[in-house]
Design an enzyme around this catalytic site. Structure first.
Site, PDB file in Angstrom:
ATOM      1  N   GLU A 110       0.843  -1.204   0.000  1.00  0.00           N
ATOM      2  CA  GLU A 110       0.000   0.000   0.000  1.00  0.00           C
ATOM      3  C   GLU A 110       0.867   1.239   0.000  1.00  0.00           C
ATOM      4  O   GLU A 110       2.049   1.174   0.322  1.00  0.00           O
ATOM      5  CB  GLU A 110      -0.846   0.038   1.287  1.00  0.00           C
ATOM      6  N   LYS A 112       2.125   4.643   1.666  1.00  0.00           N
ATOM      7  CA  LYS A 112       2.221   5.142   3.041  1.00  0.00           C
ATOM      8  C   LYS A 112       1.818   6.616   2.994  1.00  0.00           C
ATOM      9  O   LYS A 112       2.594   7.479   2.590  1.00  0.00           O
ATOM     10  CB  LYS A 112       3.642   4.966   3.588  1.00  0.00           C
ATOM     11  N   ASP A 114       1.072  10.281   3.861  1.00  0.00           N
ATOM     12  CA  ASP A 114       1.774  11.181   4.769  1.00  0.00           C
ATOM     13  C   ASP A 114       0.778  12.163   5.389  1.00  0.00           C
ATOM     14  O   ASP A 114       0.651  13.310   4.954  1.00  0.00           O
ATOM     15  CB  ASP A 114       2.855  11.933   3.987  1.00  0.00           C
ATOM     16  N   TYR A 221      -7.958   2.067   5.983  1.00  0.00           N
ATOM     17  CA  TYR A 221      -7.496   0.748   5.525  1.00  0.00           C
ATOM     18  C   TYR A 221      -7.415  -0.331   6.586  1.00  0.00           C
ATOM     19  O   TYR A 221      -7.129  -1.467   6.282  1.00  0.00           O
ATOM     20  CB  TYR A 221      -6.126   0.883   4.862  1.00  0.00           C
ATOM     21  N   LYS A 312      10.574   3.577   3.545  1.00  0.00           N
ATOM     22  CA  LYS A 312      10.515   5.035   3.416  1.00  0.00           C
ATOM     23  C   LYS A 312      11.313   5.449   2.190  1.00  0.00           C
ATOM     24  O   LYS A 312      12.465   5.029   2.016  1.00  0.00           O
ATOM     25  CB  LYS A 312      11.124   5.699   4.650  1.00  0.00           C
ATOM     26  N   CYS A 406      16.620  46.704   2.085  1.00  0.00           N
ATOM     27  CA  CYS A 406      15.519  46.078   1.365  1.00  0.00           C
ATOM     28  C   CYS A 406      15.752  46.201  -0.149  1.00  0.00           C
ATOM     29  O   CYS A 406      15.988  47.303  -0.647  1.00  0.00           O
ATOM     30  CB  CYS A 406      14.207  46.758   1.740  1.00  0.00           C
ATOM     31  N   CYS A 409      12.964  48.699  -1.579  1.00  0.00           N
ATOM     32  CA  CYS A 409      12.812  50.122  -1.234  1.00  0.00           C
ATOM     33  C   CYS A 409      14.044  50.692  -0.529  1.00  0.00           C
ATOM     34  O   CYS A 409      14.015  51.831  -0.077  1.00  0.00           O
ATOM     35  CB  CYS A 409      11.572  50.320  -0.371  1.00  0.00           C
ATOM     36  N   CYS A 424      11.829  44.131   6.388  1.00  0.00           N
ATOM     37  CA  CYS A 424      11.902  45.513   5.944  1.00  0.00           C
ATOM     38  C   CYS A 424      10.855  46.268   6.752  1.00  0.00           C
ATOM     39  O   CYS A 424       9.676  45.947   6.695  1.00  0.00           O
ATOM     40  CB  CYS A 424      11.574  45.606   4.455  1.00  0.00           C
ATOM     41  N   CYS A 430       7.137  50.337   1.092  1.00  0.00           N
ATOM     42  CA  CYS A 430       7.794  49.251   0.391  1.00  0.00           C
ATOM     43  C   CYS A 430       6.752  48.569  -0.511  1.00  0.00           C
ATOM     44  O   CYS A 430       5.750  48.043  -0.016  1.00  0.00           O
ATOM     45  CB  CYS A 430       8.362  48.294   1.435  1.00  0.00           C
TER      46      CYS A 430
HETATM   47  S1  IVH Z   1      -0.691   0.230   8.738  1.00  0.00           S
HETATM   48  C1  IVH Z   1       0.184  -1.334  13.319  1.00  0.00           C
HETATM   49  N1  IVH Z   1      -0.844   1.326   6.375  1.00  0.00           N
HETATM   50  O1  IVH Z   1       2.144   5.206   9.098  1.00  0.00           O
HETATM   51  C2  IVH Z   1       0.280  -0.162  12.448  1.00  0.00           C
HETATM   52  N2  IVH Z   1      -0.085   2.667   8.172  1.00  0.00           N
HETATM   53  O2  IVH Z   1       4.496   4.524  10.762  1.00  0.00           O
HETATM   54  C3  IVH Z   1      -0.528  -0.356  11.218  1.00  0.00           C
HETATM   55  N3  IVH Z   1       0.379   4.991   7.538  1.00  0.00           N
HETATM   56  O3  IVH Z   1       0.505   4.526  12.143  1.00  0.00           O
HETATM   57  C4  IVH Z   1      -0.361   0.772  10.300  1.00  0.00           C
HETATM   58  N4  IVH Z   1      -0.150   4.784   5.416  1.00  0.00           N
HETATM   59  O4  IVH Z   1      -0.337   6.483  10.606  1.00  0.00           O
HETATM   60  C5  IVH Z   1      -0.517   1.506   7.678  1.00  0.00           C
HETATM   61  N5  IVH Z   1      -1.087   2.159   4.233  1.00  0.00           N
HETATM   62  C6  IVH Z   1      -0.762   2.338   5.516  1.00  0.00           C
HETATM   63  C7  IVH Z   1      -0.321   3.575   5.990  1.00  0.00           C
HETATM   64  C8  IVH Z   1       0.015   3.704   7.346  1.00  0.00           C
HETATM   65  C9  IVH Z   1       0.268   5.615   6.352  1.00  0.00           C
HETATM   66  C10 IVH Z   1       0.835   5.625   8.776  1.00  0.00           C
HETATM   67  C11 IVH Z   1      -0.041   5.285   9.956  1.00  0.00           C
HETATM   68  C12 IVH Z   1       0.837   4.454  10.808  1.00  0.00           C
HETATM   69  C13 IVH Z   1       2.194   4.985  10.487  1.00  0.00           C
HETATM   70  C14 IVH Z   1       3.241   3.981  10.837  1.00  0.00           C
END
Ligand code: IVH
Length: 668
Positions: A110, A112, A114, A221, A312, A406, A409, A424, A430
């Protein structure tokens, strides 16, 4: 059809179109038709509060104000993931799992996301409570804010379990992020560094209107509950989708099931490139083992599950030449040094400039013109310099000396104690500062002067026709009509709009004049508390901080603003022109509540909270922020916080309902 049936029908229709639009990105009716449905429902609910459900789609617009979020214990601890930064680590993890499990299994890959982690509990198919991660065992109840997120269903459809929690991430699309920051620039407010910070800040806002306006989104999810009827993670995600949740989509490759470690690598590689084209930010990939029984076998370490791992993304770094530094003057007068780079390709785009933030950054890297610098695109949208290759520095490369005047100005710059930024100080002359203030002044939420874009402001400014905002009110038809893209009709409309702005109420005028840190809400509070501009100008520090939402920073900024003669002169000019500098007196409807003080809490069915507060004052009463022994009544709506309830009960303060209140003011 009776009213209750129509309310239900409208609710279902709105939920259906809402889901279509915000989850499936499709549309079957026009925005106008959608608004009509919403208006009808709102009206019916207002007229028949007994049918207004706490999960009605009308709750999406926000308006519930919380004084403090309650802390809630998680039913299932909210853990995080162990991170990895190389593909080898993923292979090691997969090998370890294979050894421990001893049978074939599948992985689910999946994105991740942010953003900010959330757990949302549903009972009987209705949203019950949404809680942040907090420290993993306890989080904050931010349900009022989560309810405003259009892709989070308030009511579910299909064969959902009676009581369960769904977890995932609340995110802010990059486009919404940029819109908010643009607005903040105009409002003299500090910008957010990245969408995650803004998401987090928004979710912490006590006023759910803020969340409603900022257009957050969700990807959910993870399902948690006792005896959930699924065997695997993938199955659960697919099922959650049918109940109405926005889950990672297979078609868009946001989620992918495989038994092959090679295919995990392909997924990682694919998204390492494609992530630049996503409408939201991700910071990696998550790989999970699909089967719940195998997850169970693998279990957890103290902090994270053994059945999942995060990969990451490395921030891509490139080396290029620092050709020069230029200095931008912001609307607040803040000076930002910008590195001009030899163009280089980074993350799918050509980078020519990077932010250097402030003088300290230049000092930290001891930057010289001609240096080979490392540039990185991290969580922030604008690339930044993260280091220097000093091996390539030649003795004749000149050291960068931060400017002292500046660039717009020529005024000598100042750096206030404790601040990193140079400013400034010439805010009256300005050009970017004057123009920035002008744009703020005319903005919709300020004086709402229509038909004056930033190019026209530039033109008027360069022709010397407007030096400050008061000059707007002196503009004449003949000065406008010949401007580029203006014409007779637009010129007339603009003049009308300028004239109409003289009726804009005091609180918005106060916001429009652009006192640093005085945004829309603070302006409202100040106007309510002090009633007119003279009182604000003369207010003592202690009087200022006694007002709700006003702390030291704002109080000092207000005092600083009114200590400058130029500001006083400008206000005098605007007063003579006829702008509103005093709060319109609330016509006293009765003396029924004379000298009684009220604390208003919770959500009301008939009136908005603002309307209630207004009614209290209109009937001679007083609004106070928190419960004390001096409070006469607590006016409680739905969802009043338990802490308040306890305090009121302890102090023996009468708790009255909306209906009681109506009787008190003779409305029933
Ligand atoms: S699963 C037991 N799936 O990343 C933890 N986390 O560093 C299960 N996050 O706490 C987490 N996308 O806030 C999971 N597809 C994803 C995610 C995801 C972002 C975040 C989430 C998690 C943190 C872990």
């Amino acid at each position: 059809m009776d009213i209750q049936q129509r309310v239900q029908q409208l609710t279902d229709l709105i939920n259906y179109h809402n889901h279509l639009y915000y989850v499936e990105s499709r549309q079957e009716i026009s925005d106008y038709e959608f608004d009509q449905l919403m208006e009808e429902l709102l009206k019916l609910e207002q007229e028949n509060p007994e049918f207004a459900s706490p999960t009605s789609p009308t709750k999406r617009v926000g308006g519930d104000i919380t004084r403090k979020f309650e802390t809630v214990k998680h039913r299932y601890p909210m853990l995080s993931l162990s991170n990895s930064y190389s593909k080898e680590e993923i292979i090691d993890w997969a090998n370890r799992a294979t050894r421990l499990v001893n049978e074939p299994f599948e992985y689910v890959c999946e994105l991740k996301y942010d953003g900010v982690a959330i757990g949302i509990q549903y009972i009987g198919g209705k949203i019950f409570r949404a809680v942040t991660r907090g420290d993993g065992s306890r989080g904050e109840d931010i349900t009022t804010n989560i309810k405003t997120i259009r892709s989070v269903p308030l009511e579910l459809k299909g064969d959902y379990p009676e009581d369960f929690e769904i977890r995932g991430e609340i995110i802010m699309p990059i486009a919404s992020f940029e819109k908010v920051n643009e607005q903040r620039r105009v409002n003299f407010e500090e910008e957010y560094a990245n969408p995650r910070n803004l998401t987090s800040g928004t979710l912490k806002s006590l006023d759910s209107k803020v969340a409603a306006e900022r257009r957050l989104d969700s990807y959910l999810y993870g399902l948690y509950g006792d005896n959930l009827p699924f065997k695997s993670h993938y199955e659960a995600v697919m099922k959650a989708k049918t109940w109405g949740f926005k889950t990672p989509s297979e078609e868009q490759k946001y989620i992918f099931k495989t038994s092959s470690v090679d295919e995990i690598m392909d997924f990682i590689e694919y998204w390492d490139v494609q992530r630049d084209f996503l409408p939201f930010q991700i910071d990696g990939i998550v790989v999970k083992i699909n089967d719940y029984s195998i997850q169970k076998k693998l279990g957890f370490t103290a902090k994270s599950p053994r059945w999942a791992i995060a990969y990451k993304f490395k921030a891509e770094t490139v080396e290029t030449v620092l050709e020069s530094v230029s200095y931008q003057v912001g609307r607040t007068g803040a000076i930002t040094p910008v590195a001009n780079l030899k163009p280089v390709s980074l993350g799918g785009t050509t980078v020519k400039r990077a932010s250097l933030h402030n003088a300290d950054q230049i000092e930290k890297f001891d930057l010289h013109i001609g240096d080979y610098v490392y540039v990185e695109k991290g969580g922030e949208i604008i690339p930044k310099i993260v280091g220097v290759n000093t091996d390539k520095r030649m003795p004749d490369f000149p050291k960068i000396v931060f400017i002292s005047e500046c660039p717009e100005c020529n005024t000598p710059l100042v750096r206030r104690e404790g601040e990193a930024q140079h400013y400034c100080p010439s805010d009256r002359s300005c050009p970017p500062q004057v123009k920035g203030r002008m744009e703020h002044f005319i903005a919709r939420k300020a004086m709402n002067i229509d038909g004056l874009g930033s190019e026209t402001i530039d033109l008027l400014f360069s022709k010397g026709l407007i030096k400050d905002v008061s000059d707007l009110y002196r503009l004449r038809f003949d000065q406008l009509v010949d401007l580029d893209r203006m014409g007779e009709k637009s010129a007339n409309n603009l003049l009308k709009s300028i004239e109409a702005s003289k009726q804009v109420p005091f609180e918005r005028v106060l916001f429009a004049i652009g006192i640093r840190f005085v945004g829309e809400t603070v302006a409202k509070q100040l106007a309510r508390a002090f009633k007119n501009i003279e009182n604000i100008a003369l207010a003592k520090y202690d009087d200022l901080i006694a007002v709700e939402e006003i702390g030291e920073k704002i109080a000092l900024s207000v005092q600083q603003f009114f200590s400058e003669e130029e500001h006083i002169h400008l206000i005098e000019r605007l007063m003579n022109i006829g702008l509103q500098f005093r709060q319109e007196e609330i016509a006293l409807a009765s003396n029924a509540l004379e000298s009684k003080s009220f604390v208003v809490s919770g959500v009301f069915s008939e009136f908005s909270r603002d309307e209630i507060k207004h009614l209290i004052e209109a009937n001679g009463g007083k609004n106070v922020g928190s419960i004390s022994s001096k409070t006469d009544y607590v006016l409680a709506g739905e969802n009043m916080g338990p802490a308040k309830l306890e305090k009121a009960t302890k102090l023996g303060i009468p708790i009255i309902s909306e209906a009681d209140f109506k009787r008190m003011i003779g409305q029933e």
